[in-house]
Scaffold this motif. Structure first.
Motif, PDB file in Angstrom:
ATOM      1  N   THR A 182     -19.839  -6.539  -1.448  1.00 28.17           N
ATOM      2  CA  THR A 182     -19.102  -5.973  -2.583  1.00 28.17           C
ATOM      3  C   THR A 182     -19.769  -6.384  -3.901  1.00 28.17           C
ATOM      4  OG1 THR A 182     -17.123  -6.156  -1.238  1.00 28.17           O
ATOM      5  CG2 THR A 182     -16.784  -5.739  -3.567  1.00 28.17           C
ATOM      6  N   TRP A 236     -15.108   2.807   2.190  1.00 27.10           N
ATOM      7  CA  TRP A 236     -14.379   1.587   1.804  1.00 27.10           C
ATOM      8  C   TRP A 236     -14.793   0.947   0.486  1.00 27.10           C
ATOM      9  CZ3 TRP A 236     -17.491  -2.786   1.461  1.00 27.10           C
ATOM     10  CH2 TRP A 236     -18.752  -2.692   2.070  1.00 27.10           C
ATOM     11  N   SER A 238     -15.434   0.360  -3.543  1.00 35.60           N
ATOM     12  CA  SER A 238     -14.574   0.672  -4.681  1.00 35.60           C
ATOM     13  C   SER A 238     -14.870   2.096  -5.155  1.00 35.60           C
ATOM     14  CB  SER A 238     -14.856  -0.332  -5.785  1.00 35.60           C
ATOM     15  OG  SER A 238     -14.284   0.151  -6.970  1.00 35.60           O
ATOM     16  N   HIS A 241     -17.858   3.239  -7.538  1.00 39.13           N
ATOM     17  CA  HIS A 241     -19.229   3.556  -7.111  1.00 39.13           C
ATOM     18  C   HIS A 241     -19.372   5.037  -6.763  1.00 39.13           C
ATOM     19  CE1 HIS A 241     -20.089  -0.686  -7.075  1.00 39.13           C
ATOM     20  NE2 HIS A 241     -19.102  -0.911  -6.243  1.00 39.13           N
ATOM     21  N   ARG A 276     -10.371   9.891   0.057  1.00 36.19           N
ATOM     22  CA  ARG A 276      -9.969   8.531  -0.277  1.00 36.19           C
ATOM     23  C   ARG A 276      -8.593   8.497  -0.941  1.00 36.19           C
ATOM     24  NH1 ARG A 276     -13.980   4.397  -0.925  1.00 36.19           N
ATOM     25  NH2 ARG A 276     -12.238   3.229  -1.813  1.00 36.19           N
ATOM     26  N   GLY A 278      -5.877   5.526  -2.901  1.00 34.89           N
ATOM     27  CA  GLY A 278      -6.126   4.501  -3.916  1.00 34.89           C
ATOM     28  C   GLY A 278      -5.345   4.838  -5.158  1.00 34.89           C
ATOM     29  N   ASP A 282      -7.831   6.086 -10.592  1.00 35.78           N
ATOM     30  CA  ASP A 282      -9.224   6.042 -10.109  1.00 35.78           C
ATOM     31  C   ASP A 282      -9.646   7.358  -9.458  1.00 35.78           C
ATOM     32  OD1 ASP A 282      -9.170   3.477 -10.935  1.00 35.78           O
ATOM     33  OD2 ASP A 282      -8.919   2.580  -8.944  1.00 35.78           O
ATOM     34  N   ASP A1003      -3.555  -0.409  -3.135  1.00 40.53           N
ATOM     35  CA  ASP A1003      -4.978  -0.474  -3.461  1.00 40.53           C
ATOM     36  C   ASP A1003      -5.783  -0.702  -2.211  1.00 40.53           C
ATOM     37  OD1 ASP A1003      -7.219  -0.464  -4.794  1.00 40.53           O
ATOM     38  OD2 ASP A1003      -6.910  -2.285  -5.964  1.00 40.53           O
ATOM     39  N   GLU A1004      -6.828   0.115  -2.056  1.00 42.29           N
ATOM     40  CA  GLU A1004      -7.583   0.055  -0.811  1.00 42.29           C
ATOM     41  C   GLU A1004      -8.311  -1.246  -0.601  1.00 42.29           C
ATOM     42  OE1 GLU A1004     -10.087   3.091   0.153  1.00 42.29           O
ATOM     43  OE2 GLU A1004      -8.476   4.491   0.435  1.00 42.29           O
ATOM     44  N   GLU A1005      -8.878  -1.786  -1.719  1.00 44.52           N
ATOM     45  CA  GLU A1005      -9.671  -2.990  -1.484  1.00 44.52           C
ATOM     46  C   GLU A1005      -8.794  -4.127  -0.983  1.00 44.52           C
ATOM     47  OE1 GLU A1005     -11.808  -2.483  -5.260  1.00 44.52           O
ATOM     48  OE2 GLU A1005     -11.452  -0.590  -4.261  1.00 44.52           O
TER      49      GLU A1005
END
Length: 1220
Positions: A182, A236, A238, A241, A276, A278, A282, A1003-1005
């Motif tokens: 990451t 997966w 962020s 990117h 995605r 999230g 975003d 939040d996915e992360e």
């Protein structure tokens, strides 16, 4: 040493050659395999031999084996290797990447794969702490050429899969690597993008220029691999990117959609990116894809792919076939548009200000193109997104979406038609179906669920444009009525000129009917009465009533249209007699005039359909039918007396409809008089002396129904037994119809005025009387006698009385077998064949329905008669003396209705004041019996599976024996679920809390970093029901319930285990925790849970619920019962030190408390030794990856890192270390 290595290599090459040679015999192959495996496990020459075998000069299989040896060394010997050896191996592996492979187009893919695995295994053990420059070294490799670049991409992909997707390494190592990935993601992403860019540019430059074909293909191969690697990261990383640089990545992917060799992989990447979830903020940049350029690229790619998806077959100029790669690309593009649609629905109208895109109509047109495509699969893929758009608060009001709703409805006129069977050629979609489906059955079940989904969306579209939908339905119906019937090439097998299920006319009528049903329901919900198109709908209805057909399949559709349009009739009551006449006529429908042969399924269905339409109308509009009651009743009487062909079920359906209308008399005396008249013949027959004799004596009963007689050709003519069975069936159907349908008025004032209220309970609730009670009380004694007699038919002496024709009369019917085993029936043939049933099948059907109906009557009685049923004298004893007689002999499939149809209903409908006198006396013996009986049955199953495990070689003699065992086991499983469902319904009530946040917003992360699922805080809480509390007062009942639920945890049924462990066990046990349980009991409860873990631990869901249950028991009972510690100490490989520590924290009030999650993890570690593994995992060699010094906070030094190695470890993998 070199000689030994060379000799070993020779032997290994021979062994590998023997193994891979198709001609080798099994014995030699096993010998060779054994030699190779032993070499990998024991030899000290693994590394030199592996390297020698991996040499470029060797054949591919030998090289692959050499590389496998190196992989094996890294996986299983790494922890015991000296620093020097590790460095040497790492350098050799890097050397292999540099120059150990052939050129990118020549090298075998399995060699590339195993090479990348070797590097990833080292990375998993040493990066970043001991190999800080790994990424730089990879980057340097890419400058050496296409082959190395491809290998680097494969390494990065494999690393992401192992660490993120499959998580095949210990938590701390996973976090170290993920954290470092990451942190470096910016540079990793730029690196991949640069390589993609470079190779795409070179590929485009060289494409088509003569003499550069190989170089072009090499660039293409690198670009494809890079896209595949990107796909492994886009999922997966962020979102920043993905959307950085004004969505540069997405723009590039859109451009690649026009490159035939790269478009599929680009579409995969695009799909993953746009799917995605999230934070909405975003995801806002995704709206760029609605801009002109992006939409243009997506559209033109779709159009060209569609043009190329079908090509002419070379052999036959007429025939075409699907080009699979192009078709898969079309599917991906379709999914991309769906994902775009769901982003649109999430963003528009949310807190993040997102405008409706200007290009929405262009997007919708493209999307509609997929909905009107020939492929049924593509059509079905678009449905969910249409539904979301039409339901969306903001978007559904947009003019373009409203206009689209009409186009969608027009398209569904084609899409609802059942065509495209892979075995046929009557539609362009057949070609695509051959790619998507293995068989017609496969297609049939897909189409049914697709059509259900479509119905849902059609209903939603009708809400937006109700009148336009009505117009479409009306035109379509009129068109069908005007069209001559087209039977097509698949006519009926039984009668000339009739359609089959696949005839063009039938599939068209069928589709139109579904559309009509969807539309009418919505038009009434969404239009005020003044706007309803009543006159038009009456014209339609008139046309349908006038339409006359002798084709049963089409008549069935006609009847559905009559029912669908019926709500309009309320506004034009003079149509009612015509509608009833049409339905009555269909009840006696026959294909020919003098039809003596058995009816086909289609004819039976029309008649049944007419009956249920009448019942439905009487159920939903009884007030409205009331004025026609006398006409209706007289017609039924006439039918009964004149038409000998009415079946019992048809007669009883008509009686049921009459009872439904009679509820509208709202006059107790009048309704009772009517019911007495209606049921007079049934009551007289059922209570007659002859019937009493038959129903009370199993021998007389068997003889009465003919089960003790051998059927011969002569005896078929005078079938008295058949008539007798009919008499019994009719009585029961009639009884059920009346008990199920006779009711007092819902309005208390009307009920009082009509004489239905006879008093009030102490709490002030009215006590009603049902007009059918008097009859029911007359019929009940013989009904209970029949149940008792039926149960005793299974006793050996009565089974012996069955004649040879009927020796299998009590076995499961074929159709029921298929349902139990989950086998699908192929419906296409069933409709057409006459329902010829053998004498045995008739008898089986008779016994099954008889048994079911008896319990349906009892199950409905409580609901219908309430007080008057529950206050019957000695009711509990009477029921127990009939339904629970000789249960030991009753087969499982006959026990199920007792529980599901009767007792479950009884528990749900019984008022609290009758728990003690009715439910406790019934449930007590039942649960005691079921506990003992199921326990024995599961022991037999467990023994059978363990025996089979050992003697797998013995081939079972016959398929039928296997099927029989599977059937028995599945029946035990279903029975178990039903018994435990009864237990749950009786004792457990669920309180479900409000859900917390919006699911999409998580939040996915956070999820990625912490993908160990913690128990959700919003879990439903279970409490005892009032009946549960009542049962609790009786110690024996309560202990039986506890024993049953805890024992069931180790029966081989994961569904039941999960349900019982999560909802039932602790809720029951919690009630008695404070009491004085015996230590033996506590130990037994706890051991039962651990036994469950041993059996079901391989399933994540069961493992988690059982661990939670074990922890609840241990934490609540360990302070008072030292015995639980003794159980813990018997767990294999338990750390006693950790156990002491856990106990200390649990028992000592002053001990430092730890968080919930940590406590759960500690407890899971303690009981890990009991968790069972799946067979495929049991003999796996464990891979141990050690933790490295922490990247984050300082931890105590790990015990397993030897101090000698800690010196100079950081320098271990630095590129300068040229020890070799």
């Amino acid at each position: 040493m070199a000689d030994q290595v060379a000799a070993a290599c020779d032997q290994l090459i021979k062994a590998v050659t023997v193994m891979m040679d198709a001609e080798t015999s099994q014995i030699y192959r096993l010998e060779a395999l054994k030699f190779c495996e032993e070499f990998k496990e024991t030899s000290s020459f693994c590394v030199p031999c592996g390297l020698q075998l991996a040499d470029k000069a060797q054949p591919a299989v030998v090289r692959h084996f050499g590389l496998q040896i190196l992989e094996h060394v890294i996986k299983f010997r790494w922890n015991n290797m000296q620093q020097q050896e590790k460095v040497q191996l790492k350098d050799c592996a890097m050397q292999l990447l540099s120059n150990g492979t052939h050129s990118i187009l020549e090298e075998e893919s399995h060699i590339k794969d195993v090479l990348s695995r070797i590097i990833v295994e080292m990375i998993k053990r040493e990066w970043p702490q001991h190999w800080p420059d790994m990424l730089k070294e990879m980057e340097a490799l890419t400058s050496q050429g296409e082959a190395q670049t491809e290998l680097v991409m494969l390494i990065l992909l494999r690393l992401a899969e192992d660490v993120i997707t499959f998580q095949t390494l210990p938590t701390q190592r996973r976090r170290d690597i993920q954290q470092t990935l990451t942190q470096n993601m910016d540079s990793i992403f730029s690196f991949m993008m640069a390589i993609l860019h470079l190779n795409v540019e070179d590929y485009r430059k060289l494409k088509g220029s003569p003499g550069h074909e190989l170089q072009t293909r090499a660039h293409c191969r690198v670009a494809v691999t890079t896209l595949n690697t990107l796909a492994g990261y886009i999922d997966w990383v962020s979102l920043v990117h993905i959307t950085s640089g004004n969505c540069h990545l997405l723009e590039m992917l859109c451009l690649l959609l026009s490159e035939p060799d790269l478009q599929l992989e680009a579409a995969e990447c695009l799909l993953i990116a746009i799917s995605r979830k999230g934070k909405l903020e975003d995801r806002k940049p995704f709206m760029l894809l609605f801009d002109d350029v992006a939409i243009h690229y997506i559209l033109s790619a779709a159009q060209s792919a569609d043009g190329l998806a079908i090509c002419k077959r070379s052999s036959d100029a007429q025939a075409v076939e699907v080009v699979e790669r192009r078709y898969i690309f079309l599917k991906r593009l379709c999914q991309v548009l769906c994902a775009l649609g769901s982003q649109l629905c999430s963003l528009v109208g949310s807190d993040v200000e997102v405008e409706v895109p200007a290009n929405l109509s262009k997007y919708l047109e493209a999307f509609l193109a997929f909905t009107t495509h020939s492929s049924q699969f593509l059509k079905s893929s678009t449905q969910a997104t249409w539904g979301a758009l039409f339901r969306h608060e903001t978007l559904s009001k947009e003019a373009v979406v409203v206009e689209m709703a009409v186009k969608y409805l027009r398209a569904s006129m084609t899409n609802l038609v059942k065509t495209g069977f892979p075995s046929r050629n009557d539609n362009p979609s057949c070609e695509y179906s051959r790619v998507d489906f293995d068989s017609d059955e496969d297609f049939y079940s897909f189409f049914n669920s697709f059509r259900a989904q479509q119905g849902e969306v059609v209903r939603t579209a009708c809400r937006i444009v109700p009148l336009e939908a009505f117009q479409i339905a009306a035109e379509w119906l009129q068109y069908q009525i005007a069209r001559p019937i087209d039977t097509g090439d698949t006519t009926s097998k039984t009668a000339e000129g009739l359609c089959s299920l696949l005839s063009p006319s039938v599939v068209q009528w069928d589709a139109m009917t579904i559309f009509m049903e969807c539309m009418v329901a919505q038009i009434f919900r969404n239009l005020g009465e003044e706007k309803l198109p009543i006159d038009q709908s009456m014209e339609l209805l008139q046309a349908v009533l006038n339409y006359d057909t002798k084709d049963p399949l089409i008549l069935s559709c006609v009847l559905t249209n009559v029912s669908a349009l019926f709500p309009f009739v309320i506004h034009r009551q003079h149509f009612l007699p015509q509608v009833l006449y049409k339905l009555f006529k269909a009840i006696t429908f026959e294909v020919g005039q003098e039809n003596k042969a058995p009816r086909t399924r289609a004819v039976k269905n029309v008649r049944r359909h007419a009956c249920s339409s009448i019942i439905k109308i009487c159920r939903d509009y009884p007030q409205f039918i009331l004025p026609c009651f006398d006409m209706f009743y007289n017609h039924v009487k006439k039918l009964f007396s004149s038409d000998a062909t009415l079946t019992h079920m048809e007669k009883c359906s008509l009686m049921e409809a009459l009872v439904l209308i009679s509820n509208q008399f709202k006059d107790f005396a009048k309704q009772k008089a009517f019911l007495d008249e209606l049921m007079a013949s049934v009551v007289a027959e059922w209570t007659s002396e002859e019937m009493r004799h038959v129903l009370w004596d199993p021998v007389a009963f068997l003889s009465f129904v003919g089960a003790d007689q051998v059927v011969t050709e002569q005896s078929k003519d005078t079938d008295t037994a058949g008539l007798n069975r009919g008499r019994l069936s009719f009585c029961l159907y009639a009884m059920l119809g009346v008990v199920k349908r006779a009711r007092w008025p819902a309005d208390l004032e009307e009920a009082k005025a009509g004489g239905f209220v006879v008093g009030y309970t102490p709490a002030g609730a009215p006590i009603y009387r049902n007009p059918c009670t008097a009859q029911f009380l007359l019929l009940l004694p013989n009904l209970l006698a029949l149940i008792r007699t039926h149960n005793s038919l299974f006793m050996p002496e009565n089974r012996a009385r069955l004649s040879e024709t009927f020796s299998k009369a009590h076995e499961v019917m074929e159709a029921e077998k298929n349902v139990v085993l989950g086998l699908s029936q192929h419906l296409l043939d069933i409709y057409d064949t006459p329902v010829y049933r053998t004498d045995l099948e008739r008898m089986q059907g008779f016994f099954t329905t008889l048994n079911d109906n008896c319990f349906h009557v009892l199950g409905n009685a409580g609901l219908s008669l309430q007080q008057e049923f529950y206050t019957i004298e000695r009711l509990a004893e009477e029921i127990a003396a009939s339904a629970f007689v000789s249960l030991d002999h009753v087969p499982d499939h006959r026990l199920r209705p007792i529980i599901r149809v009767f007792l479950r209903q009884l528990v749900l409908s019984c008022p609290q004041e009758y728990y003690d006198i009715l439910l406790c006396p019934l449930l007590s013996p039942l649960f005691a019996y079921m506990l003992q009986s199921l326990n024995i049955k599961w022991q037999v199953i467990n023994q059978r599976t363990s025996v089979n495990g050992e003697d797998e070689e013995e081939v079972v003699s016959q398929d039928s024996q296997v099927t029989q065992e599977m059937l028995e086991e599945q029946l035990v499983r279903l029975l178990t679920r039903e018994v435990l469902d009864l237990l749950t319904v009786s004792c457990i009530s669920r309180k479900v809390p409000e859900p917390a946040t919006n699911k999409e917003e998580i939040d996915e992360e956070d999820m990625m970093m912490d993908s160990v699922q913690t128990a959700s805080s919003a879990q439903p809480t279970e409490e005892l029901t009032e009946l549960g509390k009542c049962l609790m007062k009786h110690e024996t009942i309560y202990m039986n319930l506890l024993t049953l639920s805890f024992t069931s945890l180790s029966w081989k049924d994961t569904t039941n285990c999960h349900r019982t462990a999560s909802m039932v066990c602790w809720t029951l046990l919690r009630q008695v925790v404070g009491g004085n349980l015996l230590p033996e009991a506590v130990t037994w409860f706890y051991t039962s849970v651990l036994r469950g873990l041993q059996i079901h631990g391989q399933h994540e869901v069961c493992k988690s619920t059982l661990s939670q249950l074990a922890m609840l028991i241990y934490e609540n009972l360990r302070p008072r019962y030292i015995e639980l510690r003794a159980v813990m100490t018997q767990i294999p490989n338990i750390s006693l030190e950790a156990l002491d520590q856990y106990d200390h924290r649990l028992m000592d009030p002053n001990a430092q408390k730890v968080g919930d999650k940590k406590r759960k993890d500690q407890f899971k570690k303690l009981i890990a030794g009991t968790v069972g593994k799946a067979l495929c995992q049991q003999f796996r060699k464990e891979v141990h990856i050690r933790n490295l010094p922490s990247l984050f906070k300082k931890l105590k030094p790990e015990k397993d890192v030897q101090n000698s190695e800690a010196l100079g470890l950081a320098a271990l993998f630095s590129p300068e270390n040229n020890t070799l």
